[in-house]
Design a protein around this motif. Structure first.
Motif, PDB file in Angstrom:
ATOM      1  N   SER A  27       4.100  32.904 -20.883  1.00  0.00           N
ATOM      2  CA  SER A  27       5.576  32.631 -21.383  1.00  0.00           C
ATOM      3  C   SER A  27       5.914  31.128 -21.843  1.00  0.00           C
ATOM      4  O   SER A  27       6.618  30.961 -23.039  1.00  0.00           O
ATOM      5  CB  SER A  27       6.764  32.986 -20.435  1.00  0.00           C
ATOM      6  N   ALA A  28       5.409  30.128 -20.980  1.00  0.00           N
ATOM      7  CA  ALA A  28       5.518  28.888 -21.387  1.00  0.00           C
ATOM      8  C   ALA A  28       4.578  28.484 -22.444  1.00  0.00           C
ATOM      9  O   ALA A  28       5.104  27.757 -23.375  1.00  0.00           O
ATOM     10  CB  ALA A  28       5.138  28.041 -19.966  1.00  0.00           C
ATOM     11  N   ALA A  29       3.667  29.131 -22.729  1.00  0.00           N
ATOM     12  CA  ALA A  29       2.650  28.757 -23.715  1.00  0.00           C
ATOM     13  C   ALA A  29       3.143  29.316 -24.849  1.00  0.00           C
ATOM     14  O   ALA A  29       3.000  28.787 -26.393  1.00  0.00           O
ATOM     15  CB  ALA A  29       1.184  29.357 -23.571  1.00  0.00           C
ATOM     16  N   VAL A  30       3.839  30.651 -24.989  1.00  0.00           N
ATOM     17  CA  VAL A  30       4.414  31.170 -26.110  1.00  0.00           C
ATOM     18  C   VAL A  30       5.474  30.161 -26.599  1.00  0.00           C
ATOM     19  O   VAL A  30       5.789  30.095 -27.712  1.00  0.00           O
ATOM     20  CB  VAL A  30       4.839  32.681 -26.003  1.00  0.00           C
ATOM     21  N   PHE A  31       6.251  29.701 -25.772  1.00  0.00           N
ATOM     22  CA  PHE A  31       7.742  29.247 -25.976  1.00  0.00           C
ATOM     23  C   PHE A  31       7.130  27.590 -26.633  1.00  0.00           C
ATOM     24  O   PHE A  31       7.717  27.424 -27.460  1.00  0.00           O
ATOM     25  CB  PHE A  31       8.457  28.841 -24.538  1.00  0.00           C
ATOM     26  N   THR A  32       6.160  27.213 -25.845  1.00  0.00           N
ATOM     27  CA  THR A  32       5.456  25.796 -26.633  1.00  0.00           C
ATOM     28  C   THR A  32       4.945  25.972 -27.907  1.00  0.00           C
ATOM     29  O   THR A  32       5.458  24.992 -28.882  1.00  0.00           O
ATOM     30  CB  THR A  32       4.472  25.325 -25.639  1.00  0.00           C
ATOM     31  N   THR A  33       4.449  26.842 -28.181  1.00  0.00           N
ATOM     32  CA  THR A  33       3.929  27.358 -29.511  1.00  0.00           C
ATOM     33  C   THR A  33       4.985  27.434 -30.556  1.00  0.00           C
ATOM     34  O   THR A  33       4.901  27.058 -31.546  1.00  0.00           O
ATOM     35  CB  THR A  33       2.926  28.462 -29.364  1.00  0.00           C
ATOM     36  N   PHE A  34       5.892  28.081 -30.033  1.00  0.00           N
ATOM     37  CA  PHE A  34       7.158  28.373 -31.087  1.00  0.00           C
ATOM     38  C   PHE A  34       7.866  27.318 -31.130  1.00  0.00           C
ATOM     39  O   PHE A  34       8.505  26.896 -32.356  1.00  0.00           O
ATOM     40  CB  PHE A  34       8.127  29.516 -30.267  1.00  0.00           C
ATOM     41  N   ILE A  35       8.207  26.295 -30.201  1.00  0.00           N
ATOM     42  CA  ILE A  35       8.761  25.072 -30.581  1.00  0.00           C
ATOM     43  C   ILE A  35       7.995  24.215 -31.493  1.00  0.00           C
ATOM     44  O   ILE A  35       8.569  23.579 -32.464  1.00  0.00           O
ATOM     45  CB  ILE A  35       9.095  24.208 -29.074  1.00  0.00           C
ATOM     46  N   ILE A  36       6.601  23.931 -31.247  1.00  0.00           N
ATOM     47  CA  ILE A  36       5.882  23.316 -32.184  1.00  0.00           C
ATOM     48  C   ILE A  36       6.013  23.824 -33.406  1.00  0.00           C
ATOM     49  O   ILE A  36       5.792  22.986 -34.356  1.00  0.00           O
ATOM     50  CB  ILE A  36       4.507  23.095 -31.511  1.00  0.00           C
ATOM     51  N   PHE A  37       5.704  25.010 -33.556  1.00  0.00           N
ATOM     52  CA  PHE A  37       5.839  25.710 -34.937  1.00  0.00           C
ATOM     53  C   PHE A  37       6.957  25.315 -35.599  1.00  0.00           C
ATOM     54  O   PHE A  37       7.262  25.202 -36.845  1.00  0.00           O
ATOM     55  CB  PHE A  37       5.798  27.572 -34.857  1.00  0.00           C
ATOM     56  N   ARG A  38       8.298  25.603 -34.898  1.00  0.00           N
ATOM     57  CA  ARG A  38       9.493  25.484 -35.493  1.00  0.00           C
ATOM     58  C   ARG A  38       9.548  23.953 -36.048  1.00  0.00           C
ATOM     59  O   ARG A  38      10.230  23.601 -37.067  1.00  0.00           O
ATOM     60  CB  ARG A  38      10.611  25.818 -34.607  1.00  0.00           C
ATOM     61  N   ALA A  39       9.266  22.866 -35.043  1.00  0.00           N
ATOM     62  CA  ALA A  39       9.110  21.684 -35.300  1.00  0.00           C
ATOM     63  C   ALA A  39       8.479  21.095 -36.621  1.00  0.00           C
ATOM     64  O   ALA A  39       8.874  20.351 -37.441  1.00  0.00           O
ATOM     65  CB  ALA A  39       8.737  20.642 -34.164  1.00  0.00           C
ATOM     66  N   ASN A  40       7.348  21.744 -36.960  1.00  0.00           N
ATOM     67  CA  ASN A  40       6.544  21.301 -37.938  1.00  0.00           C
ATOM     68  C   ASN A  40       7.229  22.118 -39.285  1.00  0.00           C
ATOM     69  O   ASN A  40       7.080  21.671 -40.197  1.00  0.00           O
ATOM     70  CB  ASN A  40       5.035  22.330 -37.910  1.00  0.00           C
ATOM     71  N   GLU A  41       7.751  23.306 -39.052  1.00  0.00           N
ATOM     72  CA  GLU A  41       8.445  23.978 -40.146  1.00  0.00           C
ATOM     73  C   GLU A  41       9.719  23.070 -40.662  1.00  0.00           C
ATOM     74  O   GLU A  41       9.960  22.897 -41.615  1.00  0.00           O
ATOM     75  CB  GLU A  41       9.213  25.408 -39.745  1.00  0.00           C
ATOM     76  N   VAL A  42      10.450  22.502 -39.576  1.00  0.00           N
ATOM     77  CA  VAL A  42      11.616  21.604 -40.086  1.00  0.00           C
ATOM     78  C   VAL A  42      11.087  20.353 -40.822  1.00  0.00           C
ATOM     79  O   VAL A  42      11.567  19.748 -41.655  1.00  0.00           O
ATOM     80  CB  VAL A  42      12.423  21.254 -38.836  1.00  0.00           C
ATOM     81  N   THR A  43       9.972  19.821 -40.136  1.00  0.00           N
ATOM     82  CA  THR A  43       9.524  18.488 -40.763  1.00  0.00           C
ATOM     83  C   THR A  43       9.064  18.832 -42.070  1.00  0.00           C
ATOM     84  O   THR A  43       8.974  18.014 -43.035  1.00  0.00           O
ATOM     85  CB  THR A  43       8.313  18.142 -39.836  1.00  0.00           C
ATOM     86  N   ASN A  44       8.228  19.799 -42.499  1.00  0.00           N
ATOM     87  CA  ASN A  44       7.751  20.374 -43.604  1.00  0.00           C
ATOM     88  C   ASN A  44       9.093  20.449 -44.754  1.00  0.00           C
ATOM     89  O   ASN A  44       8.818  20.190 -46.013  1.00  0.00           O
ATOM     90  CB  ASN A  44       6.873  21.670 -43.753  1.00  0.00           C
ATOM     91  N   GLN A  45      10.214  21.185 -44.026  1.00  0.00           N
ATOM     92  CA  GLN A  45      11.332  21.397 -45.003  1.00  0.00           C
ATOM     93  C   GLN A  45      11.893  19.993 -45.479  1.00  0.00           C
ATOM     94  O   GLN A  45      12.188  19.670 -46.525  1.00  0.00           O
ATOM     95  CB  GLN A  45      12.395  22.199 -44.422  1.00  0.00           C
TER      96      GLN A  45
END
Length: 184
Positions: A27-45
């Motif tokens: 669960s922690a790994a999935v959550f961390t992956t989601f957070i990193i993905f979301r942060a990259n998405e916001v940065t790219n936007q």
């Protein structure tokens, strides 16, 4: 017999505990992956938004609104290093006190550039298009002594149909010049 059952129950509890721990780690790994993905998405936007704001082509000489001047040795050594972007209407003009053979590299330069070597009469000596960011080699060299070097965003030379031997009106570049902007 009672002691054996207690040990068996303890073993079962340990197995359950391992499953719970494994579940928490997953669960922690999935959550961390989601957070990193979301942060990259916001940065790219955010980068796309900045790019949209930068992608304006100016009516000024050669489409440049801002020409930063690199005049001192310290400014010339740093140049456009550590800049995350360079808008289409921005450039840097390196001005030397006398003509000399010059060599540039892309160390710590994060964006691809066009590097244009210009002699003291404003004639283009050499052009290097779409340089490779963050590299010590190759180095980009003038073929004769030059007094100016113009660094602009990759594609600048093509957008302006610049060729070796063309004349650049240095005075017009100086009209939109600003002092060196210090970065990092």
């Amino acid at each position: 017999m009672a002691k054996f059952e207690l040990k068996q129950n303890t073993l079962i509890s340990n197995k359950n505990w391992l499953w719970v721990l494994a579940g928490l780690l997953i669960s922690a790994a999935v959550f961390t992956t989601f957070i990193i993905f979301r942060a990259n998405e916001v940065t790219n936007q955010a980068k796309k938004q900045v790019a949209l704001e930068c992608d304006q082509y100016s009516d000024n000489y050669l489409g440049l609104d801002v020409v930063e001047l690199a005049v001192t040795l310290k400014e010339q050594e740093k140049g456009l290093m550590f800049r995350d972007e360079l808008c289409l209407d921005q450039s840097m003009l390196f001005v030397y006190s006398q003509s000399q053979y010059l060599s540039f590299w892309m160390k710590n330069t994060y964006v691809s550039l066009d590097i244009i070597f210009i002699d003291d009469q404003g004639v283009i000596d050499s052009i290097y298009e779409d340089t490779i960011p963050k590299r010590l080699l190759p180095s980009y060299n003038s073929t004769k002594p030059v007094k100016y070097v113009l660094e602009a965003s990759a594609g600048f030379s093509e957008r302006n149909n610049l060729k070796v031997g063309d004349k650049i009106e240095i005075d017009k570049l100086l009209e939109v010049s600003v002092e060196y902007v210090h970065s990092k």
